[in-house]
Design an enzyme around this catalytic site. Structure first.
Site, PDB file in Angstrom:
ATOM      1  N   LYS A  17      65.718   4.919  21.092  1.00  0.00           N
ATOM      2  CA  LYS A  17      64.432   4.623  21.851  1.00  0.00           C
ATOM      3  C   LYS A  17      63.736   3.866  21.544  1.00  0.00           C
ATOM      4  CE  LYS A  17      66.358   7.549  26.178  1.00  0.00           C
ATOM      5  NZ  LYS A  17      67.069   7.779  25.322  1.00  0.00           N
ATOM      6  N   GLU A  60      54.577   7.642  26.254  1.00  0.00           N
ATOM      7  CA  GLU A  60      54.400   6.531  27.218  1.00  0.00           C
ATOM      8  C   GLU A  60      54.152   7.378  28.468  1.00  0.00           C
ATOM      9  OE1 GLU A  60      58.862   6.200  29.678  1.00  0.00           O
ATOM     10  OE2 GLU A  60      58.635   5.237  27.828  1.00  0.00           O
ATOM     11  N   HIS A  79      67.396  14.273  35.958  1.00  0.00           N
ATOM     12  CA  HIS A  79      67.068  13.528  35.679  1.00  0.00           C
ATOM     13  C   HIS A  79      68.809  12.366  35.691  1.00  0.00           C
ATOM     14  CE1 HIS A  79      63.410  14.340  34.480  1.00  0.00           C
ATOM     15  NE2 HIS A  79      63.709  15.159  34.084  1.00  0.00           N
ATOM     16  N   ARG A 104      77.985   0.898  27.622  1.00  0.00           N
ATOM     17  CA  ARG A 104      78.995   1.236  27.882  1.00  0.00           C
ATOM     18  C   ARG A 104      79.254   0.517  29.641  1.00  0.00           C
ATOM     19  NH1 ARG A 104      77.613   4.938  30.831  1.00  0.00           N
ATOM     20  NH2 ARG A 104      75.694   6.550  30.564  1.00  0.00           N
TER      21      ARG A 104
END
Length: 501
Positions: A120, A204, A239, A296
């Site tokens: 990430k 973040e 999530h 994917r």
């Protein structure tokens, strides 16, 4: 129709996605090779494929994650390519490298793209360089609580700590004040190390009540990249998505054009080839921010197939064979609206806890513009070792409301016994006023869902239904064996089942 370069494809997966890939291969005239773990010996994908080989016991690490064994099997069966589906080895760059080293095509992106987007922090740097909007935060992982506190003070609370090497909510913590930060950072780092073997965490700005909107992209090896519009994926538990739809009810043509362009640039920046998905968070003011790229095929790809008329697995195979895209961005039109409900063996009245066991009854709905992708069938086991998905139910309508009503009807007709499941929750969503208006965020469940509002079966009713279904299944099975002399599902793949160790 052109002649395919691939004559034989090994499908390195199980369940509904393995069966879905095999169906497209059959349409294309491509021979299929299945792999299976011991408990999956009688699974639908095993019987459907032309050949099937046992590769190990139930635990994934001893079967579906055995990279060398799968590549060796591909070589022994003269397979031209491996399709990894999603999960397991689908985003494993080392596995993609291993395929290439053994002269086998990996039906997916280049290993370099998998690595770039799998990290990430690296992906964030790449997106910033490409001009794709990112959420304010750190480019490098944070190491200490003091460093994190300084950055959090600059961008403002609340903030989000996220594992650099993973997803699915692992290593993720919401921090609303400085007093919470030190403990949350240590917890996130520990969980990231446990889940991914990598303790790096970055920080973040937390986008309050965001929508999760993703763009499907296709890219060939000749520099052509297009997007196939967006999917709304905001309704999630832990999530992870439960209901998706296409297109998004908040999308305008101007916003779609900007976000689609950003998705294409994101793919171009990492040299992407094949099918992929660029995921964004969208705030209440319709500002959008890059979240991650899934390198994917996505679980929810059927809703995109409904509104575009494209077979995404067929497109993946053609791209992997070296073909150029046969469509341009201007060729694509959105036709109607599609919704997907993921039917999991989970108890929505008990915090969506998994409920594995025998699927004593499985009677999927039928009717126009309804599709069921199932990887387990009546009498089969929902295994504790794998994802508890029973099926993906999708419905299409000319309008969003028509698609919602059709989905509600299909859910009402869906009969499952033996395991508790998410059908009642999906019905709740279809009938919820906020959802019907398109008013949702990733916090939909905590804001709107009350388990007490679900239709409840007490334990005696649940047990009675399961017993009745079991008796019915046994009677029907006996009739089939008496009439046919062998299982009605026998196929070439069933007869060619072998062990591979």
């Amino acid at each position: 129709m052109y002649n395919h370069r691939f004559n034989r494809i090994l499908i390195a997966n199980r369940g509904e996605i393995a069966l879905r890939i095999a169906r497209t291969c059959k349409e294309l005239g491509i021979h299929t090779v299945a792999v299976y773990s011991t408990p999956d010996r009688s699974a639908p994908h095993v019987r459907y494929c032309d050949e099937a080989y046992e590769i190990g016991p139930a635990p994934s690490r001893e079967s579906y994650l055995r990279q060398e064994a799968i590549v060796d099997l591909a070589r022994q069966t003269n397979s031209d390519a491996i399709h990894p589906g999603y999960g397991f080895l689908a985003e494993n760059a080392a596995f993609a490298d291993m395929c290439a080293e053994n002269g086998i095509c990996f039906i997916g992106p280049p290993p370099s793209a998998i690595r770039s987007m799998g990290d990430k922090t690296a992906a964030r740097k790449m997106m910033e360089a490409a001009g794709v909007p990112v959420v304010p935060g750190t480019v490098e992982p944070v190491a200490t609580a003091d460093e994190a506190a300084t950055i959090a003070a600059e961008i403002g609370y609340p903030v989000l700590l996220k594992a650099a090497a993973g997803g699915g909510g692992k290593g993720m913590r919401v921090v609303r004040s400085e007093s919470e930060l030190e403990k949350a950072l240590a917890s996130a780092q520990s969980e990231a190390q446990s889940a991914f073997g990598d303790r790096r965490v970055f920080l973040e700005k937390l986008i309050e009540k965001p929508r999760h909107i993703e763009f499907q992209i296709l890219a060939d090896a000749h520099g052509n990249i297009i997007h196939l519009f967006e999917r709304e994926c905001s309704i999630q538990r832990r999530h992870q998505k439960v209901i998706e739809e296409a297109p998004s009810p908040i999308m305008t043509e101007a916003l779609r054009k900007r976000m689609g362009k950003a998705a294409v640039e994101a793919a171009r920046s990492c040299g992407y080839v094949n099918a992929g998905t660029v995921e964004f968070l969208v705030d209440r003011d319709l500002n959008y921010y890059f979240m991650e790229m899934n390198t994917r095929l996505q679980v929810e790809h059927p809703v995109t197939e409904w509104i575009t008329g494209l077979d995404l697995v067929a497109e993946q195979i053609r791209i992997a064979e070296g073909e150029s895209l046969t469509i341009t961005q201007d060729d694509l039109l959105i036709r109607g609206h599609a919704i997907e409900s993921r039917i999991y063996a989970e108890d929505p009245a008990n915090d969506f806890l998994p409920d594995s066991g025998t699927l004593l009854r499985h009677r999927p709905p039928e009717g126009p513009f309804v599709r069921v992708d199932a990887g387990v069938e009546e009498g089969g086991m929902v295994e504790i070792h794998y994802d508890p998905m029973i099926s993906k139910l999708t419905a299409w309508g000319r309008t969003r409301i028509e698609a919602i009503n059709r989905m509600d009807r299909a859910l009402s007709a869906y009969a499952i016994d033996g395991v508790r499941n998410t059908i009642p929750f999906c019905q709740f969503v279809m009938r919820n006023a906020a959802y019907r208006k398109g008013d949702m965020s990733t916090h939909f469940i905590e804001q709107h869902f009350e388990p007490s509002e679900l239709p409840q079966l007490d334990d005696s009713e649940f047990a009675a239904g399961s017993i009745a279904a079991a008796l019915s299944t046994r009677i029907n099975s006996n009739h089939r064996e008496h009439d046919a002399g062998e299982p009605t599902h026998a196929s070439p793949g069933w007869k060619n089942r072998k062990e591979f160790r």
